[in-house]
Structures are given as structure tokens and as C-alpha cells.
Motif scaffolding. Structure first.
Motif, mmCIF file in Angstrom:
data_model
loop_
_atom_site.group_PDB
_atom_site.id
_atom_site.type_symbol
_atom_site.label_atom_id
_atom_site.label_comp_id
_atom_site.label_asym_id
_atom_site.label_seq_id
_atom_site.Cartn_x
_atom_site.Cartn_y
_atom_site.Cartn_z
ATOM 1 N N ASN A 1 54.235 7.621 -11.654
ATOM 2 C CA ASN A 1 53.148 8.475 -11.545
ATOM 3 C C ASN A 1 52.012 7.860 -10.568
ATOM 4 N N CYS A 2 52.188 6.783 -10.777
ATOM 5 C CA CYS A 2 50.950 5.938 -10.023
ATOM 6 C C CYS A 2 51.235 5.247 -8.907
ATOM 7 N N GLU A 3 52.535 5.359 -8.374
ATOM 8 C CA GLU A 3 52.817 4.548 -7.192
ATOM 9 C C GLU A 3 51.999 4.404 -5.781
ATOM 10 N N ASN A 4 51.177 5.460 -5.870
ATOM 11 C CA ASN A 4 50.359 5.751 -4.603
ATOM 12 C C ASN A 4 48.940 5.319 -5.106
ATOM 13 N N ILE A 5 48.470 4.995 -6.211
ATOM 14 C CA ILE A 5 47.024 4.752 -6.546
ATOM 15 C C ILE A 5 46.777 3.212 -6.553
ATOM 16 N N ARG A 6 45.697 2.878 -6.001
ATOM 17 C CA ARG A 6 45.146 1.759 -6.244
ATOM 18 C C ARG A 6 43.996 1.464 -7.419
ATOM 19 N N PHE A 7 44.280 0.044 -7.769
ATOM 20 C CA PHE A 7 43.500 -0.389 -9.059
ATOM 21 C C PHE A 7 42.340 -1.336 -8.806
ATOM 22 N N SER A 8 41.602 -1.294 -9.712
ATOM 23 C CA SER A 8 40.552 -2.415 -9.740
ATOM 24 C C SER A 8 40.784 -3.315 -11.144
ATOM 25 N N PHE A 9 41.096 -2.835 -12.000
ATOM 26 C CA PHE A 9 41.249 -3.296 -13.171
ATOM 27 C C PHE A 9 42.553 -3.136 -13.857
ATOM 28 N N ILE B 1 46.625 -3.749 -7.001
ATOM 29 C CA ILE B 1 45.361 -4.213 -7.402
ATOM 30 C C ILE B 1 44.668 -4.702 -5.906
ATOM 31 N N ASN B 2 43.472 -4.096 -5.886
ATOM 32 C CA ASN B 2 42.587 -4.283 -4.741
ATOM 33 C C ASN B 2 42.000 -5.541 -4.874
ATOM 34 N N GLN B 3 41.728 -6.275 -3.646
ATOM 35 C CA GLN B 3 41.235 -7.542 -3.569
ATOM 36 C C GLN B 3 40.020 -7.696 -4.476
ATOM 37 N N GLY B 4 39.813 -8.624 -5.163
ATOM 38 C CA GLY B 4 38.813 -8.724 -6.145
ATOM 39 C C GLY B 4 38.927 -8.024 -7.540
ATOM 40 N N GLY B 5 39.953 -7.231 -7.735
ATOM 41 C CA GLY B 5 40.120 -6.791 -8.758
ATOM 42 C C GLY B 5 40.833 -7.709 -9.753
ATOM 43 N N ILE B 6 40.987 -7.205 -11.124
ATOM 44 C CA ILE B 6 41.370 -8.329 -12.302
ATOM 45 C C ILE B 6 42.598 -7.745 -12.933
ATOM 46 N N LEU B 7 43.690 -8.464 -13.138
ATOM 47 C CA LEU B 7 44.784 -8.197 -14.138
ATOM 48 C C LEU B 7 44.461 -9.268 -15.281
ATOM 49 N N LEU B 8 44.367 -8.627 -16.459
ATOM 50 C CA LEU B 8 44.067 -9.244 -17.909
ATOM 51 C C LEU B 8 45.558 -9.156 -18.568
ATOM 52 N N CYS B 9 46.001 -10.162 -19.025
ATOM 53 C CA CYS B 9 46.993 -9.974 -20.128
ATOM 54 C C CYS B 9 46.563 -10.445 -21.571
ATOM 55 N N ASP B 10 46.538 -9.531 -22.384
ATOM 56 C CA ASP B 10 45.925 -9.716 -23.716
ATOM 57 C C ASP B 10 46.863 -10.877 -24.548
ATOM 58 N N ASP B 11 47.952 -10.967 -24.195
ATOM 59 C CA ASP B 11 48.959 -11.913 -24.967
ATOM 60 C C ASP B 11 49.378 -13.041 -24.381
ATOM 61 N N TYR B 12 48.638 -13.349 -23.325
ATOM 62 C CA TYR B 12 48.799 -14.508 -22.642
ATOM 63 C C TYR B 12 48.385 -15.931 -23.154
ATOM 64 N N GLY B 13 49.431 -16.835 -23.408
ATOM 65 C CA GLY B 13 48.999 -18.118 -24.157
ATOM 66 C C GLY B 13 49.144 -18.079 -25.843
ATOM 67 N N PHE B 14 49.509 -16.872 -26.272
ATOM 68 C CA PHE B 14 49.724 -16.957 -27.663
ATOM 69 C C PHE B 14 51.231 -17.425 -27.992
ATOM 70 N N THR B 15 51.251 -18.261 -28.850
ATOM 71 C CA THR B 15 52.562 -18.722 -29.295
ATOM 72 C C THR B 15 53.396 -17.696 -30.011
ATOM 73 N N THR B 16 52.837 -16.611 -30.443
ATOM 74 C CA THR B 16 53.480 -15.401 -31.197
ATOM 75 C C THR B 16 54.083 -14.623 -29.780
ATOM 76 N N CYS B 17 53.576 -14.763 -28.667
ATOM 77 C CA CYS B 17 54.053 -14.136 -27.481
ATOM 78 C C CYS B 17 54.613 -14.819 -26.438
ATOM 79 N N PRO B 18 55.459 -15.675 -26.543
ATOM 80 C CA PRO B 18 56.187 -16.620 -25.629
ATOM 81 C C PRO B 18 56.622 -15.810 -24.487
ATOM 82 N N GLY B 19 57.289 -14.715 -24.676
ATOM 83 C CA GLY B 19 57.826 -13.918 -23.413
ATOM 84 C C GLY B 19 56.925 -13.359 -22.649
#
Length: 259
Positions: free
Chosen positions: A168-176, A198-216
């Protein structure tokens, strides 16, 4: 042990904040020896608007307040980056609420916020995800999420299993983009789809990153970023982020050689 217990009692009954904190630390170490406390004298703990937001989502005494505050701060970095916003894995909509609030306040761009969720909880974990999660965990109905976000316009809900609705969003650009799907496969699918959008300067945030409960989830992100200039910056309260187009050193910068 008797002396330690008496000291704990005296500190507990003291009117001094530092002694009460020492009592809390002592009690905490008895229950959870490896737990690391932090200083409570933080301005944002007393931010009235943020605390009202936390109460809305029943979070003031939860374990997610630090990450929610960090999410709000990272959104500020993208105020001048063009593009829509997205969240993969919505739960009750607390993170999307902050994203929508930032979008509404943005004077530079009229953004649409895209929500991707099955609203049926987690898919089946793989062997890479450990034993913490089970299929169906974290299920929240779409109606509740829509009610929580009813004060905001410019949202699009893409109901379905990741990555079914990404087209649905294959032609959309993102900032966050906020990824919060806990497991290896949907995390991998999410970063594979959104990274190039994601555009230059945009951010990707992964909430689960670094948690031992979410190794995958951590593994999926690190594998995808191999060979990419960006690397995840792991945050102290869990989660990690990258800024598109900003080269980042690897996690292992070798501090041990200087100890």
C-alpha cells in the motif's frame, strides 16, 4: 545481615531523599541483584503534559516511560525531514499517539501516519526469538487503537500481517519509522521495506532492539545493516535508532583494550 537491615530501616524512615534512595537500592538488590538504578532527579519526570499522556495510557508506573520520552525527543530531529511516518506493531497506540502529536505540531509538512498491525497479537515466534513470547501475545483490537487516536486526522490503518500490507505504501517516502514487532521475521520484513524509503536525515527506531527478551529483533536489524553505513545506536533503556545517511561506528569500538 542484621546491621544491613537496621541501616535499611533507618534509611527508609528518613526524610532525606538520598537516604530513601539508598534504602530502595538496598531492597532492590536483595530482590534483583543485577538491577541498575538511575538517578530520579530528572526534569522530564515532572513534565505535566508528558505525565498526562502517560496517565492516558496507564503508563506512569510502567516500564516503558523512558523509551516513550526518547521517542518524543527523536521525533524532534525529523521536524525538517520530508515524508510520512509509520509504525509497525501498534499495540494500544501509545507510540503512534506521540508520533501523531508531533505530526500535528509540525509546521513544515502535512504528514500522514501509517499504522501496520494484525490486531491479533504476535505471529508464531521462531527459534531465533527465544522463549519469552508466544503466538497471540500483545493482541489489542483495532477499535481500541482507533479510539485512542480519535483526536488525530491523517492516519491510515493497514490491517494485516506484516509484510502483507506494505505494498500500500511502496511509493511513499518516510521521515520517521517505528518498528515494534518483537520477533525476527516481522522485524526483518519491516526494515527491508522501509530502509530505502526513509529520506536522508529520517529516523528508524526499533523499540525491541537490545532487549534479551527480543533476540530475534536485534539479530534481524544487525544482519540487515551489515554493509550499510548506518548502524543502530543502542539506547540505555532499551531500543535503538539510526539516522538515514549518517555513517555510524560499529557497536564494538574496543573499549576493553584500554581497561
Amino acid at each position: 545481615m542484621t546491621k544491613k537491615f537496621l541501616k535499611f530501616l533507618r534509611n527508609s524512615l528518613s526524610r532525606r531523599e538520598d537516604r530513601k534512595l539508598n534504602a530502595l537500592k538496598t531492597f532492590g538488590h536483595w530482590l534483583f541483584p543485577n538491577y541498575r538504578f538511575s538517578w530520579p532527579q530528572l526534569d522530564w519526570w515532572d513534565d505535566p503534559e508528558f505525565n498526562e499522556y502517560l496517565r492516558k495510557f496507564e503508563e506512569p508506573d510502567g516500564f516503558n516511560t523512558h523509551r516513550k520520552w526518547m521517542l518524543l525527543q527523536l521525533l524532534r530531529l525529523t521536524s525538517c525531514v520530508p515524508g510520512d511516518t509509520a509504525e509497525c506493531g501498534v499495540f494500544r497506540g501509545a507510540s503512534s499517539w506521540l508520533i501523531c502529536a508531533a505530526n500535528r505540531s509540525n509546521k513544515n509538512y502535512a504528514r500522514v501516519h501509517h499504522l501496520f498491525d494484525s490486531f491479533e497479537g504476535l505471529s508464531e515466534p521462531s527459534v531465533l526469538d527465544g522463549a519469552h513470547w508466544a503466538k497471540g501475545n500483545l493482541a489489542v483490537g483495532e477499535d481500541l487503537v482507533r479510539r485512542n487516536l480519535e483526536n488525530f486526522g491523517n492516519i491510515q490503518v493497514h490491517k494485516g500481517w506484516i509484510p502483507e500490507r506494505f505494498a500500500n505504501c511502496e511509493n511513499i517516502r518516510f521521515s520517521f519509522v517505528h518498528i515494534d514487532v518483537d520477533l525476527y521475521e516481522p522485524t526483518r520484513d519491516s526494515i527491508e521495506f522501509f530502509y530505502d524509503r526513509i529520506n536522508q536525515g529520517g529516523i528508524l527506531l526499533c523499540d525491541d532492539y537490545g532487549f534479551t527478551t527480543c533476540p530475534g529483533a536485534t539479530k534481524a536489524i544487525d544482519e540487515f545493516l551489515e554493509g550499510k553505513p548506518e548502524k543502530m545506536v543502542a539506547l540505555d533503556a532499551g531500543s535503538g535508532f539510526l539516522i538515514k545517511g549518517i555513517s555510524t561506528a560499529t557497536k564494538d569500538i574496543g573499549i576493553g583494550q584500554y581497561l
